[in-house]
Structure formats: structure tokens, C-alpha cells
Design a protein around this motif. Structure first.
Motif, PDB file in Angstrom:
ATOM      1  N   SER A 154      -5.170  -2.102  -0.253  1.00 58.05           N
ATOM      2  CA  SER A 154      -5.969  -1.026  -0.839  1.00 58.05           C
ATOM      3  C   SER A 154      -5.333   0.311  -0.512  1.00 58.05           C
ATOM      4  O   SER A 154      -4.836   0.527   0.598  1.00 58.05           O
ATOM      5  N   SER A 178     -11.508  10.479  -4.223  1.00 54.90           N
ATOM      6  CA  SER A 178     -12.519   9.414  -4.254  1.00 54.90           C
ATOM      7  C   SER A 178     -12.130   8.240  -5.129  1.00 54.90           C
ATOM      8  O   SER A 178     -12.928   7.319  -5.306  1.00 54.90           O
ATOM      9  N   ASP A 206     -22.789   2.437  -4.348  1.00 59.08           N
ATOM     10  CA  ASP A 206     -23.264   3.390  -3.331  1.00 59.08           C
ATOM     11  C   ASP A 206     -24.035   4.543  -3.975  1.00 59.08           C
ATOM     12  O   ASP A 206     -23.880   5.711  -3.589  1.00 59.08           O
ATOM     13  N   SER A 215       0.820  -1.214   0.000  1.00 61.73           N
ATOM     14  CA  SER A 215       0.000   0.000   0.000  1.00 61.73           C
ATOM     15  C   SER A 215       0.853   1.262   0.000  1.00 61.73           C
ATOM     16  O   SER A 215       0.507   2.255  -0.644  1.00 61.73           O
ATOM     17  N   ASN A 228      -9.590   4.877  -6.102  1.00 56.84           N
ATOM     18  CA  ASN A 228      -8.958   3.854  -5.275  1.00 56.84           C
ATOM     19  C   ASN A 228      -8.338   2.786  -6.166  1.00 56.84           C
ATOM     20  O   ASN A 228      -8.788   2.536  -7.281  1.00 56.84           O
ATOM     21  N   ASN A 248      -7.101   3.061  -0.467  1.00 57.36           N
ATOM     22  CA  ASN A 248      -8.098   3.652   0.433  1.00 57.36           C
ATOM     23  C   ASN A 248      -8.168   2.803   1.695  1.00 57.36           C
ATOM     24  O   ASN A 248      -8.635   1.662   1.673  1.00 57.36           O
ATOM     25  N   ARG A 249      -7.716   3.333   2.811  1.00 56.92           N
ATOM     26  CA  ARG A 249      -7.604   2.550   4.040  1.00 56.92           C
ATOM     27  C   ARG A 249      -8.949   2.316   4.710  1.00 56.92           C
ATOM     28  O   ARG A 249      -9.044   1.578   5.677  1.00 56.92           O
ATOM     29  N   SER A 250     -10.022   2.957   4.187  1.00 63.23           N
ATOM     30  CA  SER A 250     -11.350   2.682   4.746  1.00 63.23           C
ATOM     31  C   SER A 250     -11.909   1.357   4.232  1.00 63.23           C
ATOM     32  O   SER A 250     -12.898   0.852   4.764  1.00 63.23           O
ATOM     33  N   ILE A 251     -11.283   0.798   3.197  1.00 64.09           N
ATOM     34  CA  ILE A 251     -11.696  -0.507   2.680  1.00 64.09           C
ATOM     35  C   ILE A 251     -11.236  -1.585   3.649  1.00 64.09           C
ATOM     36  O   ILE A 251     -10.071  -1.618   4.064  1.00 64.09           O
ATOM     37  N   SER A 252     -12.142  -2.476   4.029  1.00 62.78           N
ATOM     38  CA  SER A 252     -11.794  -3.548   4.972  1.00 62.78           C
ATOM     39  C   SER A 252     -10.967  -4.601   4.263  1.00 62.78           C
ATOM     40  O   SER A 252     -11.448  -5.262   3.340  1.00 62.78           O
TER      41      SER A 252
END
Length: 589
Positions: free
Chosen positions: A229, A214, A264, A202, A216, A231-235
Motif C-alpha cells: 500500500s 488522502s 469512515d 511500495s 491511496n 498509504n503506510r497506515s494501512i495494515s
């Protein structure tokens, strides 16, 4: 007529209103169309360029990732082929001293023979029963993660990549590989798991790309499990949206491609690249609002220009309206005076536009009205004369028939039956051809005309021919055929088929039905002649009534499948066959 009334409905509005509406429509509609089309084209072009650019970026990320992963694959391979590890795994009943000695030998081998990457946090070797044989590191996994990885290694004969979260709260990517017996590729004796810090991907590979807002990049397995990822908000370790993986699966085995998807509630541009060797994916997502932000800014500028052009059009309409309505008002006053009988009024518009020419035409109209009124009386007198002439033309055929009947009566009084019968036949033939204006007549009427024609020919060719009629079915007598199609054939037989030696020629006219056609045959046993190939070829320039003209008329009326066929040989007579559709008065439109 309906369309005409529909468009005339605009006349309930004033000319000023119509001009404003028309000019606004012809300015707004094209500009709106051009703006929308330009927005679409620019958006599509931008999307294609971004897709190509993203594909190149993913290709470079893929190369960097492969270069990074090869270090750990080499480490994993070195351990899997190590003889010390294989020997240790094959000895099931080692004492603690023997096991400690084996582990020391393995550690010595790893330190001396293997390049150990800095981000490799753990090296763990398991036997086939899931027991740890060797463990080098300072962080551990939860047992459920170990069971999951080992289960995959049992099922897959290739490297396995998995995400785990360790005891020390670290994000780790695990590379797993089978260990085979030295001399038997088919026998698995253990498994090697290499723990790699996830941040190496990453931070080192994905983050330097510099993604837009926005957007990723995800590194994932083919089952949709996210391994890393940007985007670190992705699990990490979770599977992404099934629809996204379904769309990617439909496009495989294409190495890279792009498509759109709703995520979304927002449309996203998705570009992927497939690494066949690793059996893994790099997926780049970008929202369309970012792609179209520049396009929307351009659209706002276009709309501002459109508004300025609309205001300019309104000003132009105001000027044009005055230039149009002023001469129209003068024309209305002129027409009003003219309707009251004042023929002296004139508009006298000396400008050079269309309305000026219209005003001149109206002035000319006033000049000619009196002349037209004077001509009307003369035209009415001329009309009466023409009506009288038409009556005289109508009387001429009657005068001709009355004269022929008078001559026949005189011939009968003098007992000259040949002349009397010939005049009667001529009178009947002329009456049927001159007074009957129908294009089609029945076969019965055609045969009657032919019989009258034969009676006339007998005056000139007395005793040189005989004729007979035969119709197989009485119903065919009511069938319709073009007028005068048999007379040219009969004339051809009599004039060219009669012999000079006094032999009487037999002429037979036969009619029968053949499938849905009617066939009329006129045959004679006269001299005959040699038929040429182009005798009946279509010739639009023919104007005379003859044999070839009969064929032309039939084919022009009914088509090329119908017509006239002539069979003749010198000394063998002639047979003329007419093929016609079966047509009756009740079916004729």
C-alpha cells in the motif's frame, strides 16, 4: 375555481411586495437551478475524467508490477524445475553428508545458472511434510505464517502471494509455487517460497505515481488481503473492508471499473484493475472532497454573482414600482369620482406604455357610459318585442295542428274517410316529430310514427302494398332508438319496390333481441335492386334524410359495430337489417 382563489390570495400583499417577491423568485430560482445543475455536471464530468485517468495510471502500474514480478516468477520457476532440487526432494533417507553435498550442488546451480534479483531476500524449499529442505537467506518466518502459506499451496494449483512479517521486523511478500515430480505433473514433491522486500513495490512501483491528499493505491489478493500500500497506515497482511470487496466482486470479470462507496463516514471514488494472470487487484481510492474542492470554489464564486444580481434586482424593482404605482393611483382616483356619478373626470395619460392604454380605455369607458344608459331603455323595449315573437313562434305549431284537425273534421263530415285518416296520420306524425325534441324515442313510438307514415303513403299508393309489425318480446317496445330510422327504409321500399303490374307488395317489420343487441328488420317482396359496395359508406357531407343517412346516424352515435345492412337482388325483394345496442331510458346518461 379553487386554483383561482388560491392565486388570488396573493392580493393580500401590496404590489410592491409582490413585485419584490416575483423578481426575487424569477432571479434566484433560475440562478440556483443553473448553479446546482452546473455543479452536478462539472462534478460528474470531473469524476469521469479522473476515473479514466486513474484507470490509465493503474494500467501502467499493472504493467510495471508485472514486469517486476516476472523476475521473481522466473527465479521461482528456475528453482522448481531444477533437477538437483527434485532429486534431493525425492531422496527421503539421505545421510547428513549426502544432504550437505546436495545443498552444495544446489547453491552452485543457483550461483551459476540463475539470475538472482537483489530484492529476493530468501529462497526456501520445503518438502511435502513442511520440513525445510533448502534455505538461502538471512531472515526467517514465524511458523504460523509458513503453515498458512503451505496450506494455501496445497489447495491452489497456482502461484500464491502472501504477506509476512519476519523475525527482523521486515515487511516481506512471499511468492510460493508447487514443485512437481519430473515425470508426473500430478504428484507434488515440495514447495518453493521466494521472499521479496515489500518496499520494492511500495517505493518503486506505487510511490512514483504521486497521489493526491488522502488518496491511496493498494496491491492485494482476491480475498482482500493487502500485500502492499502507498498509504503506510494501512495494515499489510490484513483484509480490507468487506463491502469494498463485495462491490468489486459484483463488477468482475470486468478488467477495470469505478464506483462510489462510503468509508469512515466519507464517500470515496474507487477504481480497480484486475490482473487475471496473477489473480490480483490494484485498487485506487480517492475521497470526493478532493474531487469537488475545485467545484466548491467555483460554486462560491457563482453564489457571490447571484447575490450581486439579487441586489441589482431589488434596485430595478424600486424603479419599476414607481413607474407602475403612479398611474395606478390616478386610475383609483378616477374610479372613485366615477362611482360618485361625476362623468366629467378624465385621466388623460399621454405616455406610450400599457398603463397609458389602460387609462385611455377608462377615459373611453366614461365617454360611453351615458350612451350605454340611453341604449338600455331601447334594449328593454326590444327585449319585449323578441319575447312576443317567441310566443308567436310557439303558437305556430299549435295553429298548424288545429288547422289539420279542422280539415280532418270537415273531411269526416263529408264522409271522405281516406282524406280524414290521412290528415289524422299527418297530424300525429308532425306532432311526434316537431314537438318531441328528444333525440331518442322508444321502438313503440317509432312504430307508431311508421304506421302514421304508411297511412299517408296509402293515399298516394293505395292498394300497392300491405304491412305488418311483429315484436318478439314486449319489453323491446320500451327500448330506445334514434328517431326516424325506419321511415327512410319504408319510403325506399314503397317508392322503389312496388311493381307496375298491380301486384300487392308485402312489407314486414320484425324486431328481436340477439345477445346484447336489438335487431330491427324491414323486408319486402318487391322488385329489389343490385346493392353497390359504397351504398352505405360513411359520408360526413350528407345532409338529407335517406337510407345511407340512417347508417351514418347509427354509427356516429353507437360505433362502427352497429348500423344498417341491406340485402337485395333484382326480382327477389329487399331486406334491411338494423343492428342497435339495447338501450333503455333508465340507463341513458
Amino acid at each position: 375555481m379553487g386554483k383561482k382563489h388560491h392565486f388570488q390570495g396573493f392580493r393580500k400583499f401590496s404590489i410592491k411586495t409582490r413585485l419584490v417577491i416575483a423578481l426575487l423568485m424569477i432571479s434566484i430560482i433560475p440562478l440556483a437551478g443553473i448553479s446546482g445543475y452546473s455543479f452536478h455536471i462539472f462534478s460528474v464530468a470531473l469524476q469521469e475524467k479522473l476515473s479514466a485517468s486513474i484507470s490509465q495510471t493503474l494500467s501502467m502500474i499493472n504493467l510495471n508490477m508485472v514486469s517486476e514480478i516476472e523476475k521473481y516468477q522466473y527465479l521461482c520457476g528456475s528453482i522448481c524445475i531444477s533437477e538437483e532440487i527434485k532429486e534431493g526432494l525425492l531422496k527421503k533417507d539421505m545421510t547428513d553428508m549426502e544432504k550437505n553435498q546436495a545443498i552444495n550442488e544446489i547453491q552452485s546451480m543457483i550461483r551459476n545458472k540463475i539470475i538472482y534479483p537483489a530484492q529476493a531476500k530468501n529462497i526456501t524449499v520445503y518438502d511435502t511434510e513442511g520440513n525445510i529442505f533448502y534455505d538461502l537467506g538471512y531472515d526467517g518466518f514465524y511458523q504460523k505464517d509458513v503453515d498458512r502459506i503451505l496450506s494455501r499451496l496445497e489447495e491452489q494449483d497456482q502461484d500464491v502471494w502472501a504477506y509476512v512479517h519476519t523475525y527482523r521486523d521486515r515487511d516481506i511478500l512471499v511468492l510460493g509455487r508447487r514443485i512437481y515430480e519430473q515425470y508426473s505433473k500430478s504428484r507434488v514433491i515440495g514447495y518453493t517460497l521466494i521472499s521479496i522486500e515489500e518496499k520494492i513495490f511500495s517505493k518503486t512501483v506505487l510511490e512514483p505515481v504521486g497521489l493526491s491528499d488522502s488518496s491511496n493505491i493498494m496491491y492485494m489478493n482476491m480475498d482482500g488481503t493487502v500485500l502492499s500500500s502507498w498509504n503506510r497506515s494501512i495494515s499489510l497482511g490484513k483484509k480490507i473492508d468487506k463491502e469494498l470487496m463485495k462491490r468489486i466482486g459484483e463488477m468482475l470479470p470486468k478488467k477495470t471499473d469505478s464506483f462510489s462507496i462510503q468509508e469512515d463516514g466519507e464517500e470515496q471514488l474507487v477504481t480497480y484493475i484486475y490482473n487475471k494472470n496473477l489473480n490480483q487487484l490494484f485498487v485506487y481510492t480517492m475521497p470526493y472532497h478532493y474531487i469537488n474542492s475545485e467545484v466548491y470554489a467555483m460554486l462560491k464564486q457563482i453564489l457571490a454573482v447571484v447575490m450581486l444580481l439579487v441586489l441589482l434586482c431589488i434596485g430595478i424593482v424600486a424603479m419599476v414600482y414607481q413607474g407602475i404605482m403612479s398611474p395606478i393611483k390616478r386610475m383609483l382616483e378616477f374610479c372613485k369620482a366615477l362611482s360618485h356619478g361625476d362623468l366629467s373626470v378624465r385621466i388623460q395619460d399621454n405616455h406610450k406604455d400599457e398603463l397609458s392604454r389602460l387609462s385611455g380605455s377608462m377615459d373611453h369607458m366614461a365617454d360611453t357610459i351615458e350612451h350605454l344608459m340611453a341604449q338600455q331603455k331601447a334594449q328593454e323595449e326590444r327585449k319585449r318585442e323578441l319575447e312576443l315573437q317567441m310566443l308567436q313562434y310557439q303558437l305556430n305549431p299549435h295553429f298548424l295542428f288545429n288547422t289539420l284537425n279542422s280539415l280532418r273534421f270537415v273531411a269526416a263530415m263529408h264522409k271522405d274517410l281516406i282524406v280524414s285518416d290521412g290528415i289524422q296520420a299527418l297530424s300525429s306524425l308532425l306532432q311526434n316529430t316537431l314537438t318531441n325534441k328528444n333525440e331518442y324515442i322508444t321502438i313503440r313510438e317509432e312504430l307508431e310514427n311508421l304506421e302514421n307514415y304508411f297511412s299517408i303513403l296509402r293515399i298516394r299508393y293505395a292498394g300497392s302494398f300491405e304491412y305488418s309489425f311483429h315484436v318478439e318480446e314486449d319489453e323491446l317496445l320500451s327500448c330506445l332508438v334514434p328517431k326516424l330510422i325506419l321511415q327512410p327504409l319504408a319510403e325506399n321500399s314503397v317508392m322503389h319496390g312496388s311493381s307496375d303490374d298491380g301486384t300487392v307488395m308485402e312489407i314486414q317489420i320484425t324486431c328481436w333481441r340477439e345477445e346484447d343487441h336489438v335487431v330491427i328488420e324491414l323486408s319486402d317482396d318487391g322488385k329489389g335492386f343490385k346493392v353497390t359496395d359504397d351504398a352505405l359508406a360513411p359520408r360526413p357531407e350528407r345532409k338529407k334524410i335517406g337510407v345511407a343517412n340512417v347508417n351514418d346516424r347509427i354509427q356516429l352515435n353507437f360505433g362502427r359495430e352497429y348500423g344498417l345492412k341491406i340485402d337485395s337482388q333484382p326480382g327477389e325483394g329487399t331486406r334491411c337489417t338494423l343492428t342497435l345496442p339495447e338501450l333503455y331510458a333508465d340507463s341513458l346518461s
